[in-house]
Design a protein around this motif. Structure first.
Motif, short mmCIF file in Angstrom:
data_model
loop_
_atom_site.label_atom_id
_atom_site.label_comp_id
_atom_site.label_asym_id
_atom_site.label_seq_id
_atom_site.Cartn_x
_atom_site.Cartn_y
_atom_site.Cartn_z
N PRO A 262 53.76 37.70 46.86
CA PRO A 262 53.63 36.27 46.53
C PRO A 262 52.39 35.98 45.69
N THR A 263 51.26 36.59 46.06
CA THR A 263 50.02 36.36 45.31
C THR A 263 50.04 37.07 43.97
N LEU A 264 50.50 38.32 43.96
CA LEU A 264 50.49 39.12 42.73
C LEU A 264 51.43 38.54 41.68
N LEU A 265 52.66 38.20 42.07
CA LEU A 265 53.65 37.75 41.11
C LEU A 265 53.62 36.25 40.86
N GLY A 266 53.00 35.50 41.78
CA GLY A 266 53.01 34.05 41.63
C GLY A 266 51.67 33.44 41.27
N ASP A 267 50.57 34.20 41.34
CA ASP A 267 49.26 33.60 41.11
C ASP A 267 48.37 34.46 40.23
N THR A 268 47.89 35.59 40.76
CA THR A 268 46.86 36.36 40.05
C THR A 268 47.43 37.19 38.91
N HIS A 269 48.65 37.73 39.08
CA HIS A 269 49.30 38.60 38.10
C HIS A 269 48.47 39.85 37.80
N THR A 270 47.55 40.17 38.67
CA THR A 270 46.76 41.39 38.58
C THR A 270 46.14 41.68 39.94
N TYR A 271 45.77 42.93 40.15
CA TYR A 271 45.06 43.28 41.37
C TYR A 271 43.60 43.47 41.01
N SER A 272 42.72 42.80 41.77
CA SER A 272 41.29 42.87 41.50
C SER A 272 40.54 43.03 42.81
N LEU A 273 39.23 43.13 42.71
CA LEU A 273 38.41 43.31 43.89
C LEU A 273 38.46 42.12 44.84
N ASP A 274 38.79 40.94 44.33
CA ASP A 274 38.85 39.76 45.19
C ASP A 274 40.28 39.44 45.65
N PHE A 275 41.16 40.44 45.59
CA PHE A 275 42.52 40.25 46.10
C PHE A 275 42.44 40.03 47.61
N PRO A 276 43.28 39.15 48.18
CA PRO A 276 43.18 38.82 49.62
C PRO A 276 43.26 40.06 50.50
N THR A 277 42.40 40.11 51.50
CA THR A 277 42.39 41.21 52.46
C THR A 277 42.49 40.65 53.89
N GLY A 278 42.78 41.52 54.84
CA GLY A 278 42.83 41.11 56.24
C GLY A 278 44.12 40.45 56.66
N ILE A 279 45.08 40.32 55.77
CA ILE A 279 46.33 39.64 56.10
C ILE A 279 47.13 40.42 57.14
N GLY A 280 47.04 41.74 57.09
CA GLY A 280 47.78 42.56 58.05
C GLY A 280 47.37 42.29 59.48
N PHE A 281 46.08 42.09 59.71
CA PHE A 281 45.60 41.82 61.07
C PHE A 281 46.01 40.41 61.52
N THR A 282 46.03 39.47 60.57
CA THR A 282 46.51 38.13 60.90
C THR A 282 48.00 38.18 61.27
N GLY A 283 48.74 39.07 60.63
CA GLY A 283 50.15 39.22 60.94
C GLY A 283 50.38 39.65 62.38
N ILE A 284 49.46 40.41 62.94
CA ILE A 284 49.60 40.82 64.35
C ILE A 284 49.54 39.59 65.25
N THR A 285 48.57 38.71 64.98
CA THR A 285 48.45 37.47 65.76
C THR A 285 49.72 36.64 65.67
N ILE A 286 50.24 36.50 64.45
CA ILE A 286 51.43 35.67 64.23
C ILE A 286 52.65 36.27 64.91
N ALA A 287 52.82 37.58 64.83
CA ALA A 287 53.96 38.22 65.49
C ALA A 287 53.89 38.06 67.00
N LEU A 288 52.70 38.19 67.55
CA LEU A 288 52.54 38.01 69.00
C LEU A 288 52.84 36.58 69.40
N LEU A 289 52.30 35.62 68.66
CA LEU A 289 52.50 34.22 69.00
C LEU A 289 53.97 33.82 68.83
#
Length: 403
Positions: A262-289
């Motif tokens: 979603p971010t790569l194809l819809g917003d940044t159109h490139t991967y850089s050092l400030d690409f979002p991180t930590g989303i995988g760990f947030t996914g654990i919280t969401i799956a549990l909830l």
């Protein structure tokens, strides 16, 4: 037609609701302890979420979180803990960005190439943990954590200018180069000021439908859930448990590869050092909830995205935006505690229902045993009397004949 189970629905909702109530209560206590107004931050967050541009940000963020949670949930349904979603999606997004920037195909083909590349890279990276699990018995928790670290270092190495990265003039940032416009995923415009909803957010919703159908309506999904519930029982019924473990890890990694799309194809159109991180760990919280259910995960993703985006304006009013981070952490703790309480209550409730059913069955049998056909003057007793009378008559006849 399947009978509606009210108790099951109540128990299913009790865990998330209790977790949210406890998290809000604990956050309020933290605010009180810090000497700030415990209710004003909530009002500010809800007021911020009333603006269309913030709503667009929440929906876009929720789509990304939803994909991450689905990747984690596939592992959870198999009784696997894939903590490596964070490394899998970042490596997949980085490689997909490199491939997308190096070719220029017609629109659909360009997008398809980027998406397939991301899924294959994610599946490959999670497959390493799956192979270690099935061949050497290595815990997927340990292997995926290690693979996260390796993925971080590998991405940092690949993005160096001397390898595959680029450094824009006058910037300290490093990128993979911009993907041609043919590889941009079209979105839904919400106005000039509000921006647009990522088109890949709708793909995320479609992934949720596929997740529900495959796991709940197919033989493969049944085998996966059965193996997760009891590996030995699944093997006894003819399911190859090791094959299911590896397949689940591959599917989980493939979905994880989509998290950055979603971010790569819809917003940044490139991967850089400030690409979002930590989303995988947030996914654990969401799956549990969300209890690994596609609808529950959707509501949980919207909730966490709401906390993220609506809290950005708190610092303008003198409140720390980390309040939302504190609440997310408290939600994780509350989920673990509340689900255990609900599980224990469910067991007691089930035992109580079984006891009531057994007692009701015993009462019915007792009533049947003491019914009209078993007392004095019953048909059985009449039959016995008639038989005795007949025997007496026959005896008298025999004696008469003898005389």
């Amino acid at each position: 037609m399947k009978k509606f189970d009210k108790d099951r629905l109540i128990l299913g909702l009790a865990g998330p609701v209790l977790a949210l109530v406890v998290a809000i209560a604990l956050t309020t206590v933290v605010l009180l302890a810090s000497g700030t107004n415990p209710f004003e931050p909530y009002r500010i967050m809800f007021e911020s979420a009333s603006y269309v541009d913030v709503q667009v940000l929440i929906v876009n963020q929720a789509g990304t979180y939803y994909l991450a949670a689905l990747a984690v949930a596939v592992g959870f349904r198999m009784n696997l803990f894939n903590i490596g979603v964070d490394g899998q999606y970042r490596l997949a997004a980085m490689v997909a960005a490199l491939v997308g920037a190096s070719v220029n195909l017609p629109g659909p083909l360009q997008i398809a190439l980027i998406v397939i590349t991301a899924m294959l890279v994610g599946a490959f990276w999670s497959g390493i943990a799956g192979i270690l699990k099935t061949t050497r018995g290595v815990s997927e928790v340990v292997s995926t954590i290690m693979l996260n670290s390796i993925a971080t270092s590998l991405v940092a190495w690949l993005i160096l200018p001397k390898n595959f990265g680029e450094q824009p003039p006058g910037s300290n940032n490093l990128t993979t180069g911009e993907i041609p416009e043919s590889g941009w995923f079209p979105g839904l415009s919400m106005g000039a000021e509000a921006g647009e909803i990522y088109g890949f957010t709708f793909v995320a919703a479609l992934c949720g439908v596929i997740y529900w159908f495959v796991l709940g309506r197919t033989r493969f999904g049944f085998d996966l859930r059965a193996t997760g519930a009891s590996e030995s029982a699944a093997q006894a019924s003819g399911v190859d448990a090791k094959k299911m473990i590896l397949t689940s890890m591959l599917i989980s990694g493939a979905i994880a590869g989509l998290v950055g799309m979603p971010t790569l194809l819809g917003d940044t159109h490139t991967y850089s050092l400030d690409f979002p991180t930590g989303i995988g760990f947030t996914g654990i919280t969401i799956a549990l909830l969300g209890r690994n259910h596609p609808l529950g995960i959707a509501f949980s993703a919207l909730l966490i995205a709401f906390l993220d985006k609506s809290s950005a304006s708190l610092d303008q009013y003198g409140y720390e935006k980390e309040i939302a981070t504190i609440m997310q952490g408290l939600i994780v703790i509350s989920v673990v505690v509340s689900y255990e309480l609900v599980r224990r209550y469910g067991l007691r409730r089930q035992q109580q229902k079984v006891g009531e059913e057994l007692a009701a069955g015993g009462a019915i049998r007792t009533e049947a045993d003491s019914g009209p056909g078993s007392g004095p003057g019953s048909d059985s007793e009449s039959a016995s009397v008639s038989t005795n009378d007949t025997n007496d008559t026959n005896d008298k006849s025999d004696k008469g004949a003898a005389l």
